[in-house]
Design a protein around this motif. Structure first.
Motif, PDB file in Angstrom:
ATOM      1  N   LEU A   1       0.821  -1.206   0.000  1.00  0.00           N
ATOM      2  CA  LEU A   1       0.000   0.000   0.000  1.00  0.00           C
ATOM      3  C   LEU A   1       0.858   1.260   0.000  1.00  0.00           C
ATOM      4  N   GLU A   2       0.238   2.367  -0.400  1.00  0.00           N
ATOM      5  CA  GLU A   2       0.873   3.660  -0.261  1.00  0.00           C
ATOM      6  C   GLU A   2       0.940   3.998   1.225  1.00  0.00           C
ATOM      7  N   ALA A   3       1.937   4.767   1.611  1.00  0.00           N
ATOM      8  CA  ALA A   3       2.124   5.085   3.034  1.00  0.00           C
ATOM      9  C   ALA A   3       0.861   5.661   3.660  1.00  0.00           C
ATOM     10  N   LYS A   4       0.160   6.522   2.920  1.00  0.00           N
ATOM     11  CA  LYS A   4      -1.041   7.172   3.443  1.00  0.00           C
ATOM     12  C   LYS A   4      -2.188   6.189   3.655  1.00  0.00           C
ATOM     13  N   GLU A   5      -2.130   5.034   2.985  1.00  0.00           N
ATOM     14  CA  GLU A   5      -3.223   4.068   3.066  1.00  0.00           C
ATOM     15  C   GLU A   5      -3.059   3.099   4.229  1.00  0.00           C
ATOM     16  N   VAL A   6      -1.910   3.100   4.861  1.00  0.00           N
ATOM     17  CA  VAL A   6      -1.658   2.163   5.955  1.00  0.00           C
ATOM     18  C   VAL A   6      -2.311   2.686   7.230  1.00  0.00           C
ATOM     19  N   LYS A   7      -3.253   1.923   7.772  1.00  0.00           N
ATOM     20  CA  LYS A   7      -3.954   2.310   8.992  1.00  0.00           C
ATOM     21  C   LYS A   7      -3.212   1.724  10.195  1.00  0.00           C
ATOM     22  N   VAL A   8      -2.651   2.609  11.002  1.00  0.00           N
ATOM     23  CA  VAL A   8      -1.838   2.144  12.130  1.00  0.00           C
ATOM     24  C   VAL A   8      -2.459   2.554  13.457  1.00  0.00           C
ATOM     25  N   SER A   9      -1.951   1.966  14.524  1.00  0.00           N
ATOM     26  CA  SER A   9      -2.403   2.287  15.870  1.00  0.00           C
ATOM     27  C   SER A   9      -2.140   3.756  16.179  1.00  0.00           C
ATOM     28  N   ALA A  10      -2.919   4.317  17.079  1.00  0.00           N
ATOM     29  CA  ALA A  10      -2.775   5.733  17.420  1.00  0.00           C
ATOM     30  C   ALA A  10      -1.447   6.012  18.102  1.00  0.00           C
ATOM     31  N   ASN A  11      -0.899   5.017  18.783  1.00  0.00           N
ATOM     32  CA  ASN A  11       0.375   5.167  19.486  1.00  0.00           C
ATOM     33  C   ASN A  11       1.326   4.051  19.094  1.00  0.00           C
ATOM     34  N   LYS A  12       2.599   4.368  19.041  1.00  0.00           N
ATOM     35  CA  LYS A  12       3.598   3.353  18.689  1.00  0.00           C
ATOM     36  C   LYS A  12       3.841   2.363  19.823  1.00  0.00           C
ATOM     37  N   GLY A  13       3.794   2.874  21.051  1.00  0.00           N
ATOM     38  CA  GLY A  13       4.122   2.039  22.195  1.00  0.00           C
ATOM     39  C   GLY A  13       2.936   1.667  23.046  1.00  0.00           C
ATOM     40  N   LEU A  14       1.733   1.800  22.494  1.00  0.00           N
ATOM     41  CA  LEU A  14       0.521   1.503  23.262  1.00  0.00           C
ATOM     42  C   LEU A  14      -0.509   0.861  22.345  1.00  0.00           C
TER      43      LEU A  14
END
Length: 247
Positions: free
Chosen positions: A82-95
């Motif tokens: 996917l394009e970077a903008k299309e990747v749905k990630v967690s709101a926090n990196k460490g949580l």
């Protein structure tokens, strides 16, 4: 005698209500097992529910993704395509929160696998998501984002080819600054004050380059903007912030 009977009944009703309440809480407390993977390999696991989050250690960037940045955890198994903008990630990196995984649970499922996502980011702007102190809100930052995009377009940048992240950090000054230093990818901070050194624990020359006052983006006048990195895009946007929102 009647009073005693009524009192006894009231006690029974209250006990039943309490037990019912406990049952309802338990029903809502839906434990979800979360497996974390990095480049397809097991990394860690945790349990979350609507009342409990899980703290996890952000992974190092594997050599395969050298030059990219860890942006969070995703349930999209095809995120690399996917394009970077299309990747749905967690709101926090460490949580990991229940809200990060609930939409990926099907039926009675109680487990989900998340992948560490690494993408190329052009610019990360952190804003102090503590409106009572910073005067900043989602609405103010949305207007800020639109103005910045207009400016960059006018400078010849193609926004379709760029990935810019505007990320809120809440909590006390010390906690929010510690999170920014832990994330390690922020280029510019807006909304904090001069005390990112004394209270925030950041060191000028190591954790940031400069911290300029007189910046009014939200409803509170004379906040600060700090420049953390030194590259063409960061410097351009930082100068624009001072010109657009400075005293």
């Amino acid at each position: 005698m009647k009073k005693h009977i009524i009192s006894a009944l009231l006690v029974i009703v209250l006990c039943l209500a309490a037990l019912s309440g406990c049952s309802l809480v338990k029903a809502f407390e839906r434990d979800v097992q979360v497996v974390l993977e990095v480049d397809g390999e097991y990394y860690d696991s945790c349990t979350v529910n609507i009342f409990n989050n899980a703290i996890v250690t952000p992974p190092d960037v594997p050599s395969k993704f050298e030059g990219k940045t860890f942006v969070g955890w995703t349930a999209q198994q095809n995120w690399e395509e996917l394009e970077a903008k299309e990747v749905k990630v967690s709101a926090n990196k460490g949580l990991i929160r229940y809200d990060d995984v609930k939409d990926y649970l099907k039926g009675e499922e109680r487990s989900v696998t998340l992948q560490a996502a690494f993408v190329e980011i052009d610019l990360v702007i952190a804003w102090y998501d503590r409106g009572a102190t910073s005067g900043l809100t989602e609405s103010y930052m949305s207007a800020f984002e639109n103005k910045m995009y207009e400016y960059l377009t006018g400078e010849g940048y193609s926004l379709e080819d760029m990935y810019i992240v505007i990320r809120g950090y809440d909590g006390a000054v010390g906690a929010s600054c510690a999170k920014i230093m832990s994330d390690g990818d922020v280029d510019i901070m807006v909304g904090w004050a001069a005390n990112i050194t004394s209270t925030g624990g950041m060191t000028q020359g190591t954790d940031f380059i400069e911290n300029v006052g007189g910046i009014t983006i939200g409803s509170t006048a004379n906040r600060y903007a700090a420049r953390i990195t030194d590259n063409e895009l960061t410097n351009l946007v930082f100068d624009w912030i001072q010109s657009e929102y400075g005293a």
